[in-house]
Structure formats: C-alpha cells, structure tokens
Design a protein around this motif. Structure first.
Motif, PDB file in Angstrom:
ATOM      1  N   SER A 242       0.819  -1.208   0.000  1.00 40.15           N
ATOM      2  CA  SER A 242       0.000   0.000   0.000  1.00 40.15           C
ATOM      3  C   SER A 242       0.849   1.252   0.000  1.00 40.15           C
ATOM      4  O   SER A 242       1.790   1.376   0.786  1.00 40.15           O
ATOM      5  N   GLY A 243       0.486   2.157  -0.870  1.00 40.45           N
ATOM      6  CA  GLY A 243       1.096   3.486  -0.852  1.00 40.45           C
ATOM      7  C   GLY A 243       0.051   4.469  -0.364  1.00 40.45           C
ATOM      8  O   GLY A 243      -0.937   4.076   0.262  1.00 40.45           O
ATOM      9  N   THR A 244       0.263   5.728  -0.659  1.00 35.53           N
ATOM     10  CA  THR A 244      -0.703   6.708  -0.178  1.00 35.53           C
ATOM     11  C   THR A 244      -1.917   6.791  -1.096  1.00 35.53           C
ATOM     12  O   THR A 244      -2.974   7.222  -0.683  1.00 35.53           O
ATOM     13  N   ASP A 498       0.073   8.547   4.724  1.00 36.88           N
ATOM     14  CA  ASP A 498      -1.290   8.046   4.942  1.00 36.88           C
ATOM     15  C   ASP A 498      -1.372   6.515   4.944  1.00 36.88           C
ATOM     16  O   ASP A 498      -2.399   5.944   4.592  1.00 36.88           O
ATOM     17  N   VAL A 499      -0.272   5.884   5.327  1.00 38.26           N
ATOM     18  CA  VAL A 499      -0.270   4.426   5.432  1.00 38.26           C
ATOM     19  C   VAL A 499      -0.504   4.068   6.896  1.00 38.26           C
ATOM     20  O   VAL A 499       0.038   4.722   7.785  1.00 38.26           O
ATOM     21  N   SER A 508      -3.582   1.310   3.054  1.00 37.83           N
ATOM     22  CA  SER A 508      -3.620   2.708   2.644  1.00 37.83           C
ATOM     23  C   SER A 508      -4.943   3.340   3.056  1.00 37.83           C
ATOM     24  O   SER A 508      -6.010   2.863   2.657  1.00 37.83           O
ATOM     25  N   SER A 511      -6.815   4.668  -0.084  1.00 36.04           N
ATOM     26  CA  SER A 511      -7.684   3.791  -0.883  1.00 36.04           C
ATOM     27  C   SER A 511      -9.010   3.555  -0.151  1.00 36.04           C
ATOM     28  O   SER A 511     -10.060   3.418  -0.779  1.00 36.04           O
TER      29      SER A 511
END
Ligand code: COA
Ligand code: AMP
Length: 626
Positions: A242-244, A498-499, A508, A511
């Motif tokens: 997961s990224g931002t 934002d992880v 994330s 998401s």
C-alpha cells in the motif's frame, strides 16, 4: 562473535560496500560468479552483482540435496484449522517444486513471465513460489484477505500468464471460498491469463471452468523441470504494497541481491543456520512470509515451519507454545499484534508455563511498532530475548535490529536497536538536514541501498524516484518517523504518510477514503488510524454528509463497512464510521489529515494558524483518541 564485531562490520559495509557484499556473495552457489559487485552505471538505479548468474530455487533446495542433506526436513506444515501436520524433506520438496515447474512450463510459463499466486497458507503456495523461481519467471503473491477488486488491480499491473489459486482458505471455523473471488477478479480485470491452476481442498471443492486446471491432475503426469539460470538483476518477484494512493506499489525483488542478503541475514541477525528449526508465523502474502517463511530459511538449509491458523481462537492461546515444544523450534518470528492477542487471552502466561520451551532461544517481532508493554510481558513470560526488528516490503530484510548472531547488544524497550550493516540510516528534518540525537524527524537511508532492497517499482521507474528518492536528496525516504539516541539506537514511532498498520498489515487510508467517498450520502471524508489495544491501529472513517442527506448513522456505517470489505477486503478492518459536522481544513480547503493523525497518535502537533475553525478539532479530539 566478539563484542565490537557489529561496529566493524557496519563501518565496512558503509565505507567499502563492494568489499563487504563481495565477500557475502560467497554464501551463494552462483552459476556465474559476479565480478561487478555494486553497479553504479545507472544511478540512482543501483544494481548489485550485475554480471552474476544464478537460480534462486537452487539456492533454496537443490544445493542442499547435492550436499547430501536431501533427508533433512525442509518444511513442516502445521494447520490448526484442518488439524494436520505434514513434513517435507529437502529431497521431497525439490522434487515437488521441479515437477510443478514442469506443470507451469507446460502451461507456457517461461523466463520473465509473471505468475500470480492467490492462496491460503498451504504448502502448495510455497511450492508454487519456488517453482516459478525455478523457471526464472516472476511470482506475485496476493494476500487472501484482499477482495476481488484488489486482486484485479494486481492482475492488470502484473499481466500474469498463469494464476495459481485454491478452492478455499479456512479462517478459524469459517471456510472462505477463493475461487468465486478469483472469478470475480477476472471479470473486473482487463488482462486475461492463459489459465488458472486450482488446488482443490476438501473443505470446499470449486467448480472448474474452461480456463481452469486442477493442480492434482496436472501434477500426476508432471515432469521435473531443470532450473533456469537467470541474471542476478532479473526480477524474482513483485509484491504489491500500500502506498498513499489507491494504486498499490509493485515492489520488485531481484534474484542475486535477494539471495545474498537473506543468506547473510539468517546467521547474523537471527542466529539461524543449517538444521535449525525456525518458525515465522506470518502469511506468504506479506513480505515477512516471502523472506522468512520461504526463502531465507531454505537458502541457509534450516527447517521452516509454515502455520495455517491464528495465535488465538482455534484451538486456543497456547497453540504457539505447544508447536514450539512439538517441533523443537529455536526461534519464532511474528508481529507484536499476535503477542498482544495471546496476552489478552492468557495474561498470566499459563500456556507458556505448561510448555517445554527448552529449545527456544528468541522471539523476533516486526511489522509494526513493538510497544514497551508487549515487550515486557513477552520477555517476562518467555524468559528469552524479545527482538524487535524494523523493515518494510521495500527493503525485504531488516533495516534495524539487534544482530543476535553477529554481536548481541543490550536491548532498549521501544527500540529495534541499531542499523543493520548495509543501511546508512539518518534522521532528518523537513529540509533534509540531520537532526541532533534524540530529536524526532524523518528516517531516511542514504543511497545506495544494500542488496535485496527494491531496485525499482514494477513498470514504473518514475513512481519509484518520485515516491522514494526525490523527497530527500541522495536518500531513500522510508515514510517512517523516529529518532536516534546518543548510543546510536533507533526509535521508530510510525508512518509520516497516509499508510496505517492494522494487525501488522500495511494498508492505505487513501484507498479506503476513495471507497468511503463513493457512498452517495457522503460529501467528504478522512480515514485515520486510531489506536487499538490488539491490532495496534484500526481505521476509522470521519464523514461529512451531503447537504440534506438523511440517513441513520448506523445504517450509513453498515453500508460503508460493507463497501470497504467488498472493494478492499476484510483485512482492511474498517468497522467504525463517525458522522461529523465538519473536517478540519486549511484556508485553502485541504483536509488536515496530518493534524488528525497526530491527535490520534497522542502526538498532537501545533494546530496550524491557517486552520479555519479550531473548534472542529475539539469535536474530533475525543473521537480520534477513543
Ligand atoms: N483469507 C481470507 N480472509 C482473511 C485472511 C485470508 N488469508 N486473512 C485475514 N482474513 C480476514 C479475517 O477472517 C478477518 O475477517 P472478518 O472481519 O470477517 O473476521 C479479517 O480478514 C481481518 O483479519 P485479521 O487482521 O487477521 O484479524 P483477526 O481478528 O482475524 O485476527 C490477529 C487478529 C491479531 C490474531 C491476527 O491479525 C494475527 O494473527 N496477526 C498476525 C500478524 C501477521 O501475521 N502479520 C504479518 C506481518 S509479520
Ligand atoms: P510492511 O511493508 O507491510 O512490512 O510495513 C512496513 C511498515 O511497518 C514500516 O514502514 C513501519 O511503519 C512498520 N513497521 C514494521 N516493522 C516495524 C518495527 N519493528 N517498528 C516500528 N514500525 C514497524
């Protein structure tokens, strides 16, 4: 090893990386030994061992058989949910992997092709990974707790030739059918693989379609496939994390640097060597599972335990300790959340006292911050060292740890001890200037990163540079914040982006926000990680309703929770949706997520003077901290 060995090894790894890793390369049986150790030709895309050739499955399997250790147990599979124990010797596992490589080759898989593996914790998941590696192909394992939509994103990004899956997984007493999720993902995805190979499990037999093949049937007539020699820099796997933003990042792992770094890490960090029994209680869908269930223990000729089950529930909070006794496990690796779950069920450690832990040497914990309470409880209950180690999917092996084989050091609760050789770790402020000892800042690693770390993102060099290398000049930005004390001990406090980390699972919030915002009654939202006694963090959605929207908050919560489960998966664990009158914003209208995160973490930052209405925060504060 003698005290001081760490300092010596660390200095050499930073001052003379070619010498240090050139020596470590001897831990691997190369087809063509590398002469170029660190290739700086295409900096900042550094490559390790670029003229070497090898096959990773040979490092993990064949070479141990060739050395006369074919009868040694390579894998013990324990399933708490089906009540089975299965052992595979190195000889047996090599044969199964070679035959499944033959199956994949028959389906057209060749060097460089991608294979997606979407499976529960069954031995066949490990066999499929190693068989893909044997062909010089590239696997991408997708965690079973992700929904079809997330699987589809990965199918489209990796464009696999074949998908390997199973009819079902078993979560506690529930059977989770995987095949309908795979079918749904294939409906959503644009890419079409040649076929799917399905492992039929007796708990739920799947209906096979025209493009589906049965694992067992294919294996019956399978011929062993020889290993394909690949370049050290060829990709071994892609693991999405997961990224931002909503689009996951495809972390690429190469073959040569990966094999060398893992082979170095086992004796030096974890004090594990040939014949030792090692248990990493994670999932093959995460990086800990890739590195420390599958590759590292097998590369060094140890016995790896693979566990299908949870630390609590089925059967009870004593399962871990009884397994350590049963298999004479030397060390266990898991996430702090697993220990917190056990502690809640068995606060006095009664199950621990009832087990014979005479084989046990150390507990390693990673995946999220190890809080001092959990550290103290585990240390007292087990009477063994509890070792925090900090790393990420991107690095593939620890950035910071207490090096139990190389040079054990005193433990400071709350710290994963010191940077591991190869990692030039610094703490910097927003301008990239190093901060004094004991001061919080952004944790960065000066380039080049050591072998085994990501060379780039799959098909996205620009995003690699943009996300990691362009934030602080000459450095890799880890996304974590923390400090280094006067003794050189590192403290990792949490993500600066934002992880979030839910039960050791990296997710994330961006998401999740995309899903929450798509609800017809929601005008805007922010998803923030709030503290949770067991899972460390849990996502909580703060939503502002559209003008005139009329919905019972509990109905809204149920609908949003269902949407997130449907779009991202149950692993996202979003179960709290709070309707608020407004979200805190700057005058230009940007939601102050960072301020909200700070409040949730109990590290409230000064409220920016640009905030429109500080009263909004007063409403949110108790909701963020409860
Ligand atoms: N396939 C399908 N569903 C899965 C799944 C999988 N492989 N893994 C998890 N899920 C589902 C669970 O069934 C649960 O669904 P539910 O909401 O319907 O009950 C949801 O995803 C959340 O799972 P999980 O985060 O595992 O929570 P839990 O409450 O079931 O268990 C712990 C909590 C702490 C016991 C558990 O997370 C754990 O053992 N963690 C160990 C940490 C770990 O392995 N980390 C990896 C990095 S080291
Ligand atoms: P993942 O890529 O899923 O392994 O998650 C990596 C992130 O988990 C890191 O960036 C940290 O935020 C967190 N993390 C992992 N291990 C630790 C640790 N030992 N201490 C603190 N945070 C950790």
């Amino acid at each position: 090893m003698a005290p001081g060995d760490y300092q010596q090894a660390y200095r050499r790894s930073i001052d003379d990386p070619e010498g240090f890793w050139g020596d470590a390369a001897a831990l691997i049986d190369w087809d063509v030994a590398p002469t170029r150790i660190l290739d700086r030709a295409d900096a900042p895309f550094f490559r390790w061992f670029s003229d070497g050739h090898l096959n990773t499955s040979v490092q993990a399997l064949d070479r141990h058989v060739a050395a006369g250790n074919g009868e040694r147990v390579a894998l013990i599979h324990e399933s708490a949910v089906t009540g089975s124990t299965t052992r595979f010797t190195y000889g047996e596992l090599t044969d199964l992997v070679a035959r499944f490589a033959g199956v994949l080759a028959d389906q057209g898989v060749e060097r460089g092709d991608r294979v997606i593996i979407y499976m529960p914790m069954v031995p066949e998941a490990l066999i499929a990974m190693l068989a893909t590696a044997r062909l010089g192909a590239v696997h991408s394992v997708v965690f079973g707790g992700f929904a079809p939509n997330e699987l589809a994103l990965r199918i489209d990004d990796a464009s696999p030739k074949v998908i390997v899956s199973a009819s079902c997984g078993v979560e506690g007493s529930r059977v989770i059918e995987y095949k309908p999720m795979l079918d749904r993902a294939l409906e959503i995805a644009g890419h079409r693989p040649e076929c799917s190979i399905i492992l039929q499990r007796p708990q739920a037999v799947a209906e096979l379609g025209a493009n589906d093949r049965d694992w067992h049937e294919l294996m019956q007539g399978a011929h062993p496939h020889p290993p394909v020699s690949v370049k050290a820099t060829d990709p071994l796997y892609i693991l999405y994390t997961s990224g931002t933003t909503g689009k996951p990042k495809g972390i690429v792992r190469d073959n040569g640097g990966h094999a060398v770094s893992l082979a170095w890490s086992m004796p030096n960090i974890y004090d594990i060597g040939p014949g030792d029994v090692w248990w990493s209680a994670s999932d093959v869908g995460w990086v800990v599972g890739h590195s420390y269930i599958v590759y590292a223990p097998l590369i060094v000729g140890a016995t790896t335990v693979m566990y299908e089950g949870k630390p609590v529930g089925t059967p009870d909070a004593g399962a871990f300790w009884r397994l350590i006794e049963k298999h004479r496990v030397k060390s266990l690796f898991t996430a702090p959340t697993a220990i917190r779950a056990i502690k809640k069920e068995d606060p006095d450690g009664t199950f621990i006292q009832a087990a014979d832990l005479s084989s046990f040497r150390a507990l390693f914990l990673a995946g999220e911050r190890l809080d001092p309470d959990t550290y103290h409880w585990a240390t007292d209950a087990l009477g063994a060292p509890v070792i925090d180690n900090w790393w990420q999917t991107e690095t593939g092996w620890p950035i910071a740890s207490n090096l139990r084989g190389l040079d054990p050091m005193p433990i400071k609760p709350g710290s994963p001890t010191v940077p591991v050789p190869g990692y030039d770790v610094r703490v910097v402020d927003e301008r990239g200037e190093e901060v004094p000892a004991g001061t919080d800042g952004n944790i960065v690693i000066r380039l080049p990163l050591p072998p085994g770390t990501l060379p780039t993102l799959w098909n996205d060099d620009a995003r690699y540079v943009d996300s990691y290398l362009s934030v602080f000049s000459g450095c890799y930005a880890t996304g974590d914040g923390g400090s280094i004390d006067a003794d050189g001990y590192l403290y990792v406090m949490g993500r600066t982006d934002d992880v979030i980390n839910v039960a050791g699972h990296r997710l994330s919030t961006g998401s999740m926000e995309a899903v929450v915002a798509s609800h017809p009654m929601v005008a805007e939202c922010a998803v923030i990680g709030v503290q949770d006694a067991i899972k460390g963090q849990l996502p909580r959605a703060f939503v502002v309703l559209k003008a005139g929207a009329d919905i019972d908050p509990l109905v809204l919560q149920a609908e949003v929770v269902a949407d997130v489960r449907d779009q991202i998966g149950p692993v996202a664990a979003l179960n709290s949706v709070v309707v608020v009158p407004a979200l805190p914003k700057t005058r230009s209208g940007k939601i102050l997520r960072r301020t909200m995160r700070g409040i949730a973490d109990g590290r409230e930052e000064a409220v920016p003077s640009t905030i429109d209405d500080a009263g909004v925060l007063d409403v949110l504060r108790p909701l963020l901290q409860s």
